[in-house]
Design an enzyme around this catalytic site. Sequence first.
Site, PDB file in Angstrom:
ATOM      1  N   ASP A 222       0.832  -1.201   0.000  1.00 25.51           N
ATOM      2  CA  ASP A 222       0.000   0.000   0.000  1.00 25.51           C
ATOM      3  C   ASP A 222       0.873   1.260   0.000  1.00 25.51           C
ATOM      4  O   ASP A 222       1.853   1.346   0.748  1.00 25.51           O
ATOM      5  CB  ASP A 222      -0.867  -0.028   1.268  1.00 25.51           C
ATOM      6  CG  ASP A 222      -1.952   1.024   1.276  1.00 25.51           C
ATOM      7  OD1 ASP A 222      -2.819   0.965   0.396  1.00 25.51           O
ATOM      8  OD2 ASP A 222      -1.934   1.901   2.172  1.00 25.51           O
ATOM      9  N   GLU A 271      14.596 -15.329   0.049  1.00 25.02           N
ATOM     10  CA  GLU A 271      15.019 -16.362   1.005  1.00 25.02           C
ATOM     11  C   GLU A 271      14.020 -17.519   1.015  1.00 25.02           C
ATOM     12  O   GLU A 271      14.304 -18.582   1.545  1.00 25.02           O
ATOM     13  CB  GLU A 271      15.059 -15.788   2.427  1.00 25.02           C
ATOM     14  CG  GLU A 271      16.217 -14.860   2.702  1.00 25.02           C
ATOM     15  CD  GLU A 271      16.007 -14.126   4.032  1.00 25.02           C
ATOM     16  OE1 GLU A 271      15.191 -14.584   4.875  1.00 25.02           O
ATOM     17  OE2 GLU A 271      16.641 -13.085   4.212  1.00 25.02           O
TER      18      GLU A 271
HETATM   19  C1  NOJ Z   1      -4.534   2.908  -0.906  1.00 24.98           C
HETATM   20  C2  NOJ Z   1      -5.643   1.966  -0.569  1.00 24.98           C
HETATM   21  O1  NOJ Z   1      -5.967   1.224  -1.709  1.00 24.98           O
HETATM   22  C3  NOJ Z   1      -6.776   2.815  -0.058  1.00 24.98           C
HETATM   23  O2  NOJ Z   1      -7.961   2.072   0.077  1.00 24.98           O
HETATM   24  C4  NOJ Z   1      -6.355   3.434   1.240  1.00 24.98           C
HETATM   25  O3  NOJ Z   1      -7.365   4.317   1.683  1.00 24.98           O
HETATM   26  C5  NOJ Z   1      -5.069   4.225   1.071  1.00 24.98           C
HETATM   27  N1  NOJ Z   1      -4.088   3.530   0.318  1.00 24.98           N
HETATM   28  C6  NOJ Z   1      -4.467   4.519   2.437  1.00 24.98           C
HETATM   29  O4  NOJ Z   1      -3.998   3.346   3.017  1.00 24.98           O
END
Ligand code: NOJ
Length: 565
Positions: A222, A271
Amino acid sequence: MTEQLTDERETAIADAPARWWRDAVIYQIYPRSFADSDGDGIGDLPGIRSRLPYLRELGVDAVWLSPFYASPQADAGYDVADYRRVDPVFGTLDDAVGLIQDAHALGLRVIVDLVPNHSSAEHEWFRRALADGPGSPFRQRYHFRPGRGEHGELPPNDWESLFGGPAWTRTTDPDGTPGEWYLHLFAAEQPDFNWQHPAVADEFRTVLRFWLDRGVDGFRIDVAHGLVKAAGLPNIGDHAELHLLEVGVTPCFDQDGVHEIYRHWRRILEEYPDDRIGVAEAWAPTLERVANYVRPDELHQAFNFTYVATAWDPHEQRRVIDESLNAMRAVGAPATWVLSNHDIPRHTTRLMQPEGHGVAGRRPEPVDDAAGLRRARAASLLMLALPGSAYLYQGEELGLPEVIDLPAEARQDPAFFRATGQDGYRDGCRVPIPWSGDEAPYGFGPAGGPSWLPQPDNWAELGVAAQDGVLGSTLELYRDALALRRAHPALGAPDNLRWHETSGDVLAFGRLSDSAPEFRCTVNMSARPIRIARPCEPLLASGPMEYGPTGVILPPDTTLWWTAI
Ligand code: NOJ
């Protein structure tokens, strides 16, 4: 436990081709909205586990699970309080391990979400940081700063949260007086980690190992482009408001220093046996900058958001496909393709928006459902014919539309409540999916039970049961497409696309292989039917075709897979 998992992996996926991810179809599960086993209205891991055979039959190679970790759910789980615990709303750690084992036994890989840019404000470190006060060691693990202005009443810099409003929130000191500010590029409940602190890097290395030891096949990372901020957190200036899509060069994102983190992570992934992967959610100003995340010693794949943002137009589509293939070829990585996910309007609705590509930030306009579905099916068949790896979002195989008329009181997206946020309308693609039955929750949970977002009244006909085995249904189209994609030698081959020149608003390309006639994909993006004049063996069409005396007729917004005879 680890050894037993390893044994099962060996038996279940031993036959899979090496570097499985290079052309994999990966299905995104949004756990809250997939299948609810206990009737609380929120989907869970046992629910997902019970539906794995469906995914096997659909024909995908892997699933990616959005976060299911312990979280106050301020941003639907993208605010993690404990990276090693499963949130009780989704189940237990045993459920997660069982799910991974069951998936492997079915030949499905499992990718989990990792959220390293920020934690939840309920994370133990952040609680300690607040409690221990300015100058304390836990504050160093986040970005705490004194405010500007005579009394520190102004945020430390001009950055805006992606969800709207300032990217800083002021704290209250233990003695009750206004204190320092902390940085959160998203909601206030999501404080950004300070990745310059060695404890943060150490922590995530052990989190990676924790889940790898439990058998996961990879991580979707993310905000992969956000971990490192420019030194000194300088002001942005004129355009302090941040948008994921308008990714100019900013001090908050895509800093060169971020790549060192992924080089470390790559070594950890290697790994482990069986090709474990890292997938970057990295919004960068150009596809070349995105490609930096998938250099040979970094991650394996990066989402292609440039493709998502491309209008339904043959010239634009051809351009983005070429640019994507070229950028990824330069670093030896596969291109990836995606049309829908949990942050953007479903492509049934999105591709029909007046601007052509209303990706985020605005409430989508109503569209003609039948026309939207026709175009979405054509787009899906186009995407699945491209070289590389494709991401599907749960429910797109059912042709679900975006739910655009959710009442304000039902909405849960934190960005909706921050008013100006670029992502405020994400609930419409997160509505629990229909499986069976005539009324809500349509088999998502027990009959008569709740669902965390209301489902439309007319979703019975879109349920899995209603489409299963029905000739021409969207579900059967996806099943056929995925089966053909697996079986056709040209569709598995890397980087073998060649364009065919066409007139009008038509996109046409072939995929070459040594062992089969050229695979052809023709997409009619024009408003009129077109004719494929040469003798042709249709393989699969996204909608009804006609056979005329002079060839196959393709209606508007229709894609045909075929071979020349
Ligand atoms: C991207 C994620 O896909 C989204 O749903 C989220 O709100 C933001 N990153 C923050 O984590």
